[in-house]
Motif scaffolding. Sequence first.
Motif, PDB file in Angstrom:
ATOM      1  N   LYS A 156      51.896   5.408  10.152  1.00 32.89           N
ATOM      2  CA  LYS A 156      52.763   5.932   9.083  1.00 32.89           C
ATOM      3  C   LYS A 156      54.136   6.320   9.602  1.00 32.89           C
ATOM      4  O   LYS A 156      55.140   6.083   8.957  1.00 32.89           O
ATOM      5  N   GLU A 157      54.167   6.971  10.773  1.00 30.46           N
ATOM      6  CA  GLU A 157      55.481   7.300  11.341  1.00 30.46           C
ATOM      7  C   GLU A 157      55.454   7.048  12.837  1.00 30.46           C
ATOM      8  O   GLU A 157      54.659   7.653  13.563  1.00 30.46           O
ATOM      9  N   TYR A 158      56.306   6.135  13.253  1.00 32.36           N
ATOM     10  CA  TYR A 158      56.431   5.873  14.683  1.00 32.36           C
ATOM     11  C   TYR A 158      57.778   6.421  15.133  1.00 32.36           C
ATOM     12  O   TYR A 158      58.809   6.154  14.506  1.00 32.36           O
ATOM     13  N   MET A 159      57.762   7.204  16.215  1.00 28.54           N
ATOM     14  CA  MET A 159      59.030   7.738  16.722  1.00 28.54           C
ATOM     15  C   MET A 159      59.122   7.491  18.221  1.00 28.54           C
ATOM     16  O   MET A 159      58.176   7.763  18.967  1.00 28.54           O
ATOM     17  N   LEU A 160      60.243   6.950  18.650  1.00 28.45           N
ATOM     18  CA  LEU A 160      60.473   6.709  20.074  1.00 28.45           C
ATOM     19  C   LEU A 160      61.687   7.516  20.501  1.00 28.45           C
ATOM     20  O   LEU A 160      62.748   7.468  19.875  1.00 28.45           O
ATOM     21  N   THR A 161      61.518   8.263  21.591  1.00 24.87           N
ATOM     22  CA  THR A 161      62.651   8.994  22.169  1.00 24.87           C
ATOM     23  C   THR A 161      62.775   8.535  23.617  1.00 24.87           C
ATOM     24  O   THR A 161      61.789   8.553  24.354  1.00 24.87           O
ATOM     25  N   VAL A 162      63.950   8.086  24.006  1.00 21.35           N
ATOM     26  CA  VAL A 162      64.175   7.673  25.398  1.00 21.35           C
ATOM     27  C   VAL A 162      65.333   8.494  25.946  1.00 21.35           C
ATOM     28  O   VAL A 162      66.390   8.595  25.311  1.00 21.35           O
ATOM     29  N   LEU A 163      65.110   9.109  27.108  1.00 19.26           N
ATOM     30  CA  LEU A 163      66.165   9.907  27.736  1.00 19.26           C
ATOM     31  C   LEU A 163      66.497   9.305  29.104  1.00 19.26           C
ATOM     32  O   LEU A 163      65.583   9.001  29.895  1.00 19.26           O
ATOM     33  N   PHE A 164      67.767   9.132  29.365  1.00 20.85           N
ATOM     34  CA  PHE A 164      68.217   8.490  30.606  1.00 20.85           C
ATOM     35  C   PHE A 164      68.661   9.537  31.614  1.00 20.85           C
ATOM     36  O   PHE A 164      68.854  10.706  31.270  1.00 20.85           O
ATOM     37  N   ILE A 165      68.889   9.073  32.847  1.00 23.64           N
ATOM     38  CA  ILE A 165      69.384  10.021  33.847  1.00 23.64           C
ATOM     39  C   ILE A 165      70.868  10.279  33.575  1.00 23.64           C
ATOM     40  O   ILE A 165      71.572   9.417  33.045  1.00 23.64           O
ATOM     41  N   ASP A 166      71.304  11.469  33.923  1.00 25.51           N
ATOM     42  CA  ASP A 166      72.707  11.810  33.770  1.00 25.51           C
ATOM     43  C   ASP A 166      73.503  10.999  34.814  1.00 25.51           C
ATOM     44  O   ASP A 166      73.033  10.867  35.931  1.00 25.51           O
ATOM     45  N   PRO A 167      74.638  10.416  34.594  1.00 25.17           N
ATOM     46  CA  PRO A 167      75.488  10.535  33.415  1.00 25.17           C
ATOM     47  C   PRO A 167      75.360   9.355  32.448  1.00 25.17           C
ATOM     48  O   PRO A 167      76.294   9.083  31.703  1.00 25.17           O
ATOM     49  N   TYR A 168      74.221   8.666  32.449  1.00 26.64           N
ATOM     50  CA  TYR A 168      74.103   7.492  31.567  1.00 26.64           C
ATOM     51  C   TYR A 168      73.924   7.904  30.113  1.00 26.64           C
ATOM     52  O   TYR A 168      73.242   8.876  29.805  1.00 26.64           O
ATOM     53  N   ASN A 169      74.566   7.147  29.247  1.00 21.56           N
ATOM     54  CA  ASN A 169      74.475   7.406  27.813  1.00 21.56           C
ATOM     55  C   ASN A 169      74.546   6.069  27.075  1.00 21.56           C
ATOM     56  O   ASN A 169      74.958   5.058  27.645  1.00 21.56           O
ATOM     57  N   VAL A 170      74.161   6.102  25.812  1.00 18.26           N
ATOM     58  CA  VAL A 170      74.165   4.857  25.030  1.00 18.26           C
ATOM     59  C   VAL A 170      75.609   4.442  24.741  1.00 18.26           C
ATOM     60  O   VAL A 170      76.383   5.201  24.165  1.00 18.26           O
ATOM     61  N   HIS A 171      75.946   3.255  25.175  1.00 15.82           N
ATOM     62  CA  HIS A 171      77.303   2.752  24.947  1.00 15.82           C
ATOM     63  C   HIS A 171      77.369   1.926  23.675  1.00 15.82           C
ATOM     64  O   HIS A 171      78.254   2.075  22.856  1.00 15.82           O
ATOM     65  N   PHE A 172      76.395   1.076  23.524  1.00 15.31           N
ATOM     66  CA  PHE A 172      76.383   0.178  22.376  1.00 15.31           C
ATOM     67  C   PHE A 172      74.940  -0.098  21.952  1.00 15.31           C
ATOM     68  O   PHE A 172      74.036   0.022  22.750  1.00 15.31           O
ATOM     69  N   VAL A 173      74.769  -0.526  20.719  1.00 17.37           N
ATOM     70  CA  VAL A 173      73.426  -0.774  20.203  1.00 17.37           C
ATOM     71  C   VAL A 173      73.302  -2.213  19.740  1.00 17.37           C
ATOM     72  O   VAL A 173      74.248  -2.770  19.198  1.00 17.37           O
ATOM     73  N   GLY A 174      72.150  -2.772  19.952  1.00 19.03           N
ATOM     74  CA  GLY A 174      71.836  -4.075  19.368  1.00 19.03           C
ATOM     75  C   GLY A 174      72.647  -5.209  19.970  1.00 19.03           C
ATOM     76  O   GLY A 174      73.059  -5.152  21.120  1.00 19.03           O
ATOM     77  N   GLU A 175      72.877  -6.224  19.177  1.00 20.44           N
ATOM     78  CA  GLU A 175      73.619  -7.384  19.654  1.00 20.44           C
ATOM     79  C   GLU A 175      75.031  -6.960  20.022  1.00 20.44           C
ATOM     80  O   GLU A 175      75.653  -6.172  19.330  1.00 20.44           O
ATOM     81  N   LEU A 176      75.533  -7.505  21.088  1.00 18.70           N
ATOM     82  CA  LEU A 176      76.853  -7.073  21.551  1.00 18.70           C
ATOM     83  C   LEU A 176      77.966  -8.002  21.086  1.00 18.70           C
ATOM     84  O   LEU A 176      79.123  -7.780  21.376  1.00 18.70           O
ATOM     85  N   THR A 177      77.616  -9.041  20.404  1.00 18.61           N
ATOM     86  CA  THR A 177      78.653  -9.944  19.892  1.00 18.61           C
ATOM     87  C   THR A 177      78.445 -10.146  18.396  1.00 18.61           C
ATOM     88  O   THR A 177      77.419  -9.766  17.842  1.00 18.61           O
ATOM     89  N   ASN A 178      79.424 -10.722  17.791  1.00 18.73           N
ATOM     90  CA  ASN A 178      79.368 -11.052  16.353  1.00 18.73           C
ATOM     91  C   ASN A 178      79.131  -9.844  15.469  1.00 18.73           C
ATOM     92  O   ASN A 178      78.442  -9.924  14.461  1.00 18.73           O
ATOM     93  N   ILE A 179      79.696  -8.722  15.871  1.00 18.16           N
ATOM     94  CA  ILE A 179      79.463  -7.514  15.079  1.00 18.16           C
ATOM     95  C   ILE A 179      80.388  -7.468  13.865  1.00 18.16           C
ATOM     96  O   ILE A 179      80.124  -6.760  12.909  1.00 18.16           O
ATOM     97  N   VAL A 180      81.435  -8.282  13.886  1.00 24.75           N
ATOM     98  CA  VAL A 180      82.355  -8.306  12.742  1.00 24.75           C
ATOM     99  C   VAL A 180      81.575  -8.576  11.447  1.00 24.75           C
ATOM    100  O   VAL A 180      81.830  -7.998  10.411  1.00 24.75           O
TER     101      VAL A 180
END
Lengths: 519, 257
Positions: free
Chosen positions: B149-173
């Motif tokens: 019914k509810e799936y939740m994923l939490t991912v934590l990275f080492i410092d100083p890494y952070n999410v820069h971009f999501v999903g496909e990196l091209t054709n976002i227009v």
Amino acid sequence: MAENQNNMSQGDFEEMLDLEKARLSEIKEKKLTKTDRWLNYLGFPLGIIIFALIFFMPTPDGLMVSGQIVLACFALALTWWLTEPLPTHVTSMVLICLLIVLGGWDEKNVLGVLGLDVIWLNIGAFILCSVLVVSGVAKRVAMILILKYGKGAMSAVFAFFLVQLVLAPLIPATAARTVMTLPLMLLVAAIFGSTGGNPNNFGRFLLLHNLHGISIFSSAFITGSTCNIIAAGLIFVMSGERIFYTDWMFGALPVAILMMLASWWIGGKLIFRMSEKESKPQVSGGKEALKKELDKMGPWTFTEKKAGVIFIVVILLWVTDRWHMPVLGFEISLIVTALIGAAIALWPKAGIINWNKADVPWHLLIFSAGAYAGGLALNATDAARWIVSMGFDRLDLVGRQPNFWVVYTIIVAFMAYAGYFFTSKTMRTLIFIPFVVILAQELGYNPVWLALPGAFTLCWVIGLPFNAKPNLILYATGQFSVMDNFYYGFVVKTIGIILLVIFGMTWFRILGITPPFGF
Amino acid sequence: MILYKHLLSTLVAIIVFGGSVFANDLLAPDSVLVYNEKIVIVENGDAEVTVTVHVAATEPGTYIVPLNSQKAQNVTQVTRSPVQISVVEDRGVKFLGVTFPEDPAGINEPIVLTYNLPGFYVYEKQRKDNLGRIRFSYTFDNTVPANIKEYMLTVLFIDPYNVHFVGELTNIVRGRSSSFDAINVITDHDLGKRGFRVIKEDLAYRKSSSIRVELVARSVSVLFLLALLAFGAWAVFYYRDHLEDTGEERQLVKGLE
């Protein structure tokens, strides 16, 4: 004698009406006020400070690093576009470079913006505009217009008010309406002594009031803009409430007309107050001279007729776009229509102009590309959505449960002023309307009560040159500054918000757009 | 690579459990109310995973729920409960087995367990594999014939890494690829780590939740900051003559004389 001193000589007048010499592609030297000079001077370091603050702050929750970078770059560019320490196209180039170098958005995407449909539309539009100027059609129609309605500045501008009101339901594309009327605006501005190199208050008023007319009258009809249709569709899908053509028109049209009347009066009487000299056609001999000039042009020439036919064909294709598929078996888009018109006009021998006569202001297209790259990057990195959701979270309307009219005013104002930070009405629609529908449902209101009045503000993109295509096209004329655009737009938007609140409490209740009396 | 492994495990699960009949008296639950995965990646690339699972049962028995990482080590139940959880294996595929006692009535609480994943995500290796870009992908497959019914994923990275971009990196227009789930970038203030969270509702049997992000090491470059400020200061000095009155006023003022 005094009149002769105030008005220009016949030679100067002809020079002024020769728009071929006042080319949009040439950047005019601007004369600066003391305020302008201070803005230019302080804007540069201010932009850098704002950039540094956003770029170096810890990444907030909900925002990706790329979104933070784009936000910082866009804030820098916005500050520089407003204060103009650099020419706007140079700021756009800086923005494009920063987005790529700092990793805000992919190089391929950023550079690809120059190939977007909006840029092609601008190219087609400017070529068509050149056709009207070179052929003399613009000059002739402008003089007829002035002779008929040009008793003074206010009546001349009011004639354009009516023209934009008539065109809005017929031609949904705002850029198309801009292209059609731009040469007339330039000629009429010139007759009143305002040119790109030396604009006066009449020129600022005329161009910006037309800009208001093009955008605000689009808000009056559901078919006035694609964003209106999308908004109505979203409201229907998310809430099951269908918005009909008349629902929209009966609600939005009176607001648009009153808003434009306010824009006309406030623009001419308060914001761009004109001296006596500026309020009259600045030609020696007044209207008589204009009439003589028109007579001198003689009957419609073959070139003028040819230009007229090309333009009528283009307009017909724009107006009949919904019947292309059933009649022709294929669809000719707005942009392709403009390009077809441009190609015919440039056709050797049979056409009207050659490429050297086509006045395409590339500095403006670079400015547009930068602005669109920034706007699209804000969307692609979800930074735009983050700003909107943060705004709604801070307001905490669900938690505070304020009075309906407080919520209504906040939503309408928030949606109207948010137009300053977007380059696309469609994006704004896709971000805002779902937020507002969900908010209304959480508060227990009919979503239409908030979403439809909010949707009426989607077309009010009258604040800054990069907010919409017509703004960019008109800004290229050099007749007004970014600050003129911002200030006049802000005042008129605020009046629009007040009108929407008053209408919401009265007329909209009768129409069923807002809660019934006694709610 | 991780994506391929998950696809392979999904394929195995589909082939093996096509008929959804389990050996060793293992039962498929009617539905899994909650399935939360919290993956904390540490410096050496290992991951500490905390799974919170909530299965409601009316009959005693061992119910299986997906175990997304087949290399899980040191699986330990954290919450004390009459319900016991363990790793069970059926035809070569590992699951979590949630065993309810004789009378499951009145037991209605989630169970928390932890396990380790050695060598789960090594940043430098990712950088080499992806030509300098640090990408992270993860797919959760529902390999059990029950709706989550509810799936939740939490991912934590080492410092100083952070999410820069999501999903496909091209054709976002033209809009982001719809094959990736929407994520929310978060900060875990207790652990001082950044990461992301994905929530998916009604994850049916054989369906999966996939994400792909690009990471970046966020660090304040003092040199860049100083260069920026120096540039601003230079402009203030260099353009100071811009404020001098040239005697040319715009019509905005002049026109009213």
